[in-house]
Write an enzyme that holds these catalytic residues in place. Structure first.
Site, mmCIF file in Angstrom:
data_model
loop_
_atom_site.group_PDB
_atom_site.id
_atom_site.type_symbol
_atom_site.label_atom_id
_atom_site.label_comp_id
_atom_site.label_asym_id
_atom_site.label_seq_id
_atom_site.Cartn_x
_atom_site.Cartn_y
_atom_site.Cartn_z
ATOM 1 N NE ARG A 28 -2.277 83.204 33.152
ATOM 2 C CZ ARG A 28 -1.638 84.172 32.498
ATOM 3 N NH1 ARG A 28 -2.006 84.504 31.285
ATOM 4 N NH2 ARG A 28 -0.630 84.803 33.056
ATOM 5 C CG ASN A 46 -2.863 82.342 36.928
ATOM 6 O OD1 ASN A 46 -2.854 81.206 36.494
ATOM 7 N ND2 ASN A 46 -1.835 83.160 36.798
#
Length: 89
Positions: A28, A46
């Protein structure tokens, strides 16, 4: 005041979900950093299912480029699968 910059091409918006070992490997954070470098916008997070989901928007060639970069990063942590949920052009 300067004239507005001309668009270099079509804009693209993509919703996506990435499956595989993408949490706990800085996927990420890496994706956010690369998106900033390319000048595309969006979000990434997430999920509780262990995937990463998000949206990316910008010039079509830059959106395609962020996926090439992100796919190469994630390919090193199999199993890996990238799912484009919707694509608007």
């Amino acid at each position: 005041m300067s004239a507005p910059a001309k668009a270099s091409g079509a804009l693209k918006s993509v919703d996506y979900e990435v499956f595989g070992r993408v949490q706990g490997v800085c996927f990420r954070m890496y994706t956010e950093q690369e998106a900033k470098k390319l000048g595309v916008v969006g979000w990434v997070k997430n999920t509780s299912q262990g995937t990463v989901t998000g949206q990316v928007q910008g010039p079509e060639e830059k959106v395609n480029e962020i996926w090439e970069i992100s796919s190469a990063h994630s390919a090193n942590t199999p199993p890996y699968r990238n799912c484009f949920n919707t694509e608007l052009g």
